[in-house]
Design a protein around this motif. Structure first.
Motif, PDB file in Angstrom:
ATOM      1  N   ALA A  60      49.939 -74.921 -32.759  1.00  0.00           N
ATOM      2  CA  ALA A  60      49.006 -74.613 -31.676  1.00  0.00           C
ATOM      3  C   ALA A  60      48.480 -73.188 -31.810  1.00  0.00           C
ATOM      4  O   ALA A  60      49.256 -72.240 -31.903  1.00  0.00           O
ATOM      5  N   PRO A  61      47.148 -73.036 -31.804  1.00  0.00           N
ATOM      6  CA  PRO A  61      46.596 -71.687 -31.762  1.00  0.00           C
ATOM      7  C   PRO A  61      46.857 -71.094 -30.373  1.00  0.00           C
ATOM      8  O   PRO A  61      46.901 -71.822 -29.384  1.00  0.00           O
ATOM      9  N   PHE A  62      47.064 -69.787 -30.337  1.00  0.00           N
ATOM     10  CA  PHE A  62      47.261 -69.140 -29.043  1.00  0.00           C
ATOM     11  C   PHE A  62      46.645 -67.756 -29.049  1.00  0.00           C
ATOM     12  O   PHE A  62      46.340 -67.193 -30.108  1.00  0.00           O
ATOM     13  N   THR A  63      46.462 -67.233 -27.849  1.00  0.00           N
ATOM     14  CA  THR A  63      45.906 -65.907 -27.655  1.00  0.00           C
ATOM     15  C   THR A  63      46.763 -65.166 -26.644  1.00  0.00           C
ATOM     16  O   THR A  63      47.194 -65.753 -25.645  1.00  0.00           O
ATOM     17  N   LEU A  64      47.014 -63.878 -26.890  1.00  0.00           N
ATOM     18  CA  LEU A  64      47.687 -63.045 -25.906  1.00  0.00           C
ATOM     19  C   LEU A  64      46.631 -62.614 -24.891  1.00  0.00           C
ATOM     20  O   LEU A  64      45.746 -61.820 -25.214  1.00  0.00           O
ATOM     21  N   VAL A  65      46.695 -63.176 -23.694  1.00  0.00           N
ATOM     22  CA  VAL A  65      45.659 -62.932 -22.683  1.00  0.00           C
ATOM     23  C   VAL A  65      46.056 -61.853 -21.685  1.00  0.00           C
ATOM     24  O   VAL A  65      45.246 -61.457 -20.845  1.00  0.00           O
ATOM     25  N   ALA A  66      47.292 -61.372 -21.767  1.00  0.00           N
ATOM     26  CA  ALA A  66      47.748 -60.236 -20.959  1.00  0.00           C
ATOM     27  C   ALA A  66      48.911 -59.600 -21.702  1.00  0.00           C
ATOM     28  O   ALA A  66      49.791 -60.302 -22.188  1.00  0.00           O
ATOM     29  N   VAL A  67      48.895 -58.280 -21.816  1.00  0.00           N
ATOM     30  CA  VAL A  67      50.002 -57.544 -22.436  1.00  0.00           C
ATOM     31  C   VAL A  67      50.153 -56.217 -21.708  1.00  0.00           C
ATOM     32  O   VAL A  67      49.232 -55.399 -21.697  1.00  0.00           O
ATOM     33  N   SER A  68      51.305 -56.023 -21.076  1.00  0.00           N
ATOM     34  CA  SER A  68      51.670 -54.766 -20.428  1.00  0.00           C
ATOM     35  C   SER A  68      53.068 -54.413 -20.911  1.00  0.00           C
ATOM     36  O   SER A  68      54.048 -55.006 -20.440  1.00  0.00           O
ATOM     37  N   PRO A  69      53.196 -53.499 -21.872  1.00  0.00           N
ATOM     38  CA  PRO A  69      54.497 -53.192 -22.464  1.00  0.00           C
ATOM     39  C   PRO A  69      55.591 -52.952 -21.420  1.00  0.00           C
ATOM     40  O   PRO A  69      55.370 -52.311 -20.393  1.00  0.00           O
ATOM     41  N   ASP A  70      56.767 -53.483 -21.722  1.00  0.00           N
ATOM     42  CA  ASP A  70      57.963 -53.402 -20.877  1.00  0.00           C
ATOM     43  C   ASP A  70      57.806 -54.095 -19.526  1.00  0.00           C
ATOM     44  O   ASP A  70      58.651 -53.922 -18.647  1.00  0.00           O
ATOM     45  N   ALA A  71      56.744 -54.893 -19.349  1.00  0.00           N
ATOM     46  CA  ALA A  71      56.535 -55.540 -18.062  1.00  0.00           C
ATOM     47  C   ALA A  71      56.062 -56.994 -18.147  1.00  0.00           C
ATOM     48  O   ALA A  71      56.565 -57.848 -17.424  1.00  0.00           O
ATOM     49  N   ARG A  72      55.088 -57.280 -19.023  1.00  0.00           N
ATOM     50  CA  ARG A  72      54.472 -58.615 -18.967  1.00  0.00           C
ATOM     51  C   ARG A  72      53.691 -58.929 -20.231  1.00  0.00           C
ATOM     52  O   ARG A  72      53.075 -58.055 -20.833  1.00  0.00           O
ATOM     53  N   TYR A  73      53.746 -60.206 -20.602  1.00  0.00           N
ATOM     54  CA  TYR A  73      52.761 -60.736 -21.537  1.00  0.00           C
ATOM     55  C   TYR A  73      52.497 -62.183 -21.144  1.00  0.00           C
ATOM     56  O   TYR A  73      53.330 -62.851 -20.545  1.00  0.00           O
ATOM     57  N   CYS A  74      51.302 -62.632 -21.456  1.00  0.00           N
ATOM     58  CA  CYS A  74      50.912 -64.003 -21.155  1.00  0.00           C
ATOM     59  C   CYS A  74      50.227 -64.558 -22.393  1.00  0.00           C
ATOM     60  O   CYS A  74      49.327 -63.922 -22.947  1.00  0.00           O
ATOM     61  N   ASP A  87      53.161 -67.234 -18.657  1.00  0.00           N
ATOM     62  CA  ASP A  87      53.148 -65.853 -18.192  1.00  0.00           C
ATOM     63  C   ASP A  87      54.588 -65.364 -18.087  1.00  0.00           C
ATOM     64  O   ASP A  87      55.385 -65.915 -17.335  1.00  0.00           O
ATOM     65  N   HIS A  88      54.927 -64.346 -18.869  1.00  0.00           N
ATOM     66  CA  HIS A  88      56.283 -63.794 -18.935  1.00  0.00           C
ATOM     67  C   HIS A  88      56.275 -62.426 -18.258  1.00  0.00           C
ATOM     68  O   HIS A  88      55.521 -61.549 -18.664  1.00  0.00           O
ATOM     69  N   ARG A  89      57.142 -62.246 -17.261  1.00  0.00           N
ATOM     70  CA  ARG A  89      57.218 -60.962 -16.554  1.00  0.00           C
ATOM     71  C   ARG A  89      58.667 -60.503 -16.469  1.00  0.00           C
ATOM     72  O   ARG A  89      59.575 -61.323 -16.305  1.00  0.00           O
ATOM     73  N   VAL A  90      58.869 -59.202 -16.564  1.00  0.00           N
ATOM     74  CA  VAL A  90      60.197 -58.618 -16.388  1.00  0.00           C
ATOM     75  C   VAL A  90      60.050 -57.391 -15.500  1.00  0.00           C
ATOM     76  O   VAL A  90      59.129 -56.591 -15.669  1.00  0.00           O
ATOM     77  N   GLU A  91      60.945 -57.295 -14.504  1.00  0.00           N
ATOM     78  CA  GLU A  91      60.922 -56.174 -13.564  1.00  0.00           C
ATOM     79  C   GLU A  91      62.318 -55.605 -13.441  1.00  0.00           C
ATOM     80  O   GLU A  91      63.300 -56.356 -13.406  1.00  0.00           O
ATOM     81  N   ALA A  92      62.404 -54.285 -13.360  1.00  0.00           N
ATOM     82  CA  ALA A  92      63.692 -53.642 -13.138  1.00  0.00           C
ATOM     83  C   ALA A  92      64.263 -54.132 -11.815  1.00  0.00           C
ATOM     84  O   ALA A  92      63.540 -54.298 -10.831  1.00  0.00           O
ATOM     85  N   ALA A  97      67.495 -56.351 -14.766  1.00  0.00           N
ATOM     86  CA  ALA A  97      66.118 -56.808 -14.610  1.00  0.00           C
ATOM     87  C   ALA A  97      66.077 -58.247 -14.119  1.00  0.00           C
ATOM     88  O   ALA A  97      67.056 -58.984 -14.222  1.00  0.00           O
ATOM     89  N   THR A  98      64.927 -58.609 -13.599  1.00  0.00           N
ATOM     90  CA  THR A  98      64.629 -59.993 -13.244  1.00  0.00           C
ATOM     91  C   THR A  98      63.510 -60.460 -14.165  1.00  0.00           C
ATOM     92  O   THR A  98      62.504 -59.767 -14.342  1.00  0.00           O
ATOM     93  N   ILE A  99      63.719 -61.622 -14.763  1.00  0.00           N
ATOM     94  CA  ILE A  99      62.745 -62.203 -15.680  1.00  0.00           C
ATOM     95  C   ILE A  99      62.153 -63.433 -15.016  1.00  0.00           C
ATOM     96  O   ILE A  99      62.892 -64.281 -14.495  1.00  0.00           O
ATOM     97  N   THR A 100      60.839 -63.540 -15.027  1.00  0.00           N
ATOM     98  CA  THR A 100      60.148 -64.701 -14.470  1.00  0.00           C
ATOM     99  C   THR A 100      59.182 -65.235 -15.521  1.00  0.00           C
ATOM    100  O   THR A 100      58.420 -64.469 -16.115  1.00  0.00           O
ATOM    101  N   VAL A 101      59.245 -66.548 -15.750  1.00  0.00           N
ATOM    102  CA  VAL A 101      58.333 -67.195 -16.686  1.00  0.00           C
ATOM    103  C   VAL A 101      57.625 -68.315 -15.932  1.00  0.00           C
ATOM    104  O   VAL A 101      58.259 -69.240 -15.434  1.00  0.00           O
ATOM    105  N   GLU A 102      56.309 -68.186 -15.817  1.00  0.00           N
ATOM    106  CA  GLU A 102      55.489 -69.189 -15.132  1.00  0.00           C
ATOM    107  C   GLU A 102      54.655 -69.929 -16.162  1.00  0.00           C
ATOM    108  O   GLU A 102      53.929 -69.310 -16.935  1.00  0.00           O
ATOM    109  N   THR A 103      54.765 -71.240 -16.160  1.00  0.00           N
ATOM    110  CA  THR A 103      54.010 -72.078 -17.089  1.00  0.00           C
ATOM    111  C   THR A 103      53.010 -72.910 -16.304  1.00  0.00           C
ATOM    112  O   THR A 103      53.374 -73.555 -15.319  1.00  0.00           O
ATOM    113  N   THR A 104      51.765 -72.889 -16.755  1.00  0.00           N
ATOM    114  CA  THR A 104      50.710 -73.695 -16.145  1.00  0.00           C
ATOM    115  C   THR A 104      50.056 -74.521 -17.247  1.00  0.00           C
ATOM    116  O   THR A 104      49.698 -73.989 -18.300  1.00  0.00           O
TER     117      THR A 104
END
Length: 145
Positions: A60-74, A87-92, A97-104
């Motif tokens: 599957a081709p993919f694109t990084l549509v959001a990148v915030s170092p040490d916080a998030r990538y989608c 959408d992968h997020r990590v918060e102190a 930390a708390t890690i949240t992964v949202e799939t749509t």
């Protein structure tokens, strides 16, 4: 049609330890059982494209549509008429930390395909946490050793 799923986990690892695994795509097959190989067409940053080889021989081709170092990538994958956005997020949180992964999943048949896409998400998150926490321990041993 749309399908959405969220996974959350707590870890004693820092957001930086989690980010180190996320931003190094060579580690993805180590913590995500659905991923066999990832090839990026450039650096891990907004707009970079690549190809993900998934279990079962799906490429599957993919694109990084959001990148915030040490916080998030989608990342956004295109599978025929289906679009999969993870959408992968990590918060102190406290000393970790708390890690949240949202799939749509959107497109024709998303309600049927979505559960298959996230079937291994709990294991992937558990493995990611284990690997991130192992890096914390390794770092502690280097400091004290």
């Amino acid at each position: 049609m749309a399908f959405a799923h969220t996974e959350t986990a707590s870890t004693s690892a820092s957001p930086g330890h989690v980010w180190a695994l996320w931003s190094d795509t060579s580690t993805w097959p180590l913590w995500d059982p659905a991923v066999e190989r990832v090839v990026l067409d450039g650096p891990f940053r907004l707009g970079t494209t690549g190809t993900m080889s998934l279990a079962g021989g799906v490429r599957a081709p993919f694109t990084l549509v959001a990148v915030s170092p040490d916080a998030r990538y989608c990342d956004e994958l295109v599978l025929g008429e289906l679009q999969v956005r993870i959408d992968h997020r990590v918060e102190a949180a406290g000393s970790g930390a708390t890690i949240t992964v949202e799939t749509t999943v959107t497109g024709p048949g998303a309600d049927d395909v979505g559960p298959m896409v996230v079937a291994q998400a709990p294991q992937a998150l558990r493995s990611l946490v284990e690997m991130a926490e192992a890096r914390v321990v390794e770092g502690d041993q280097r400091v004290s050793g």
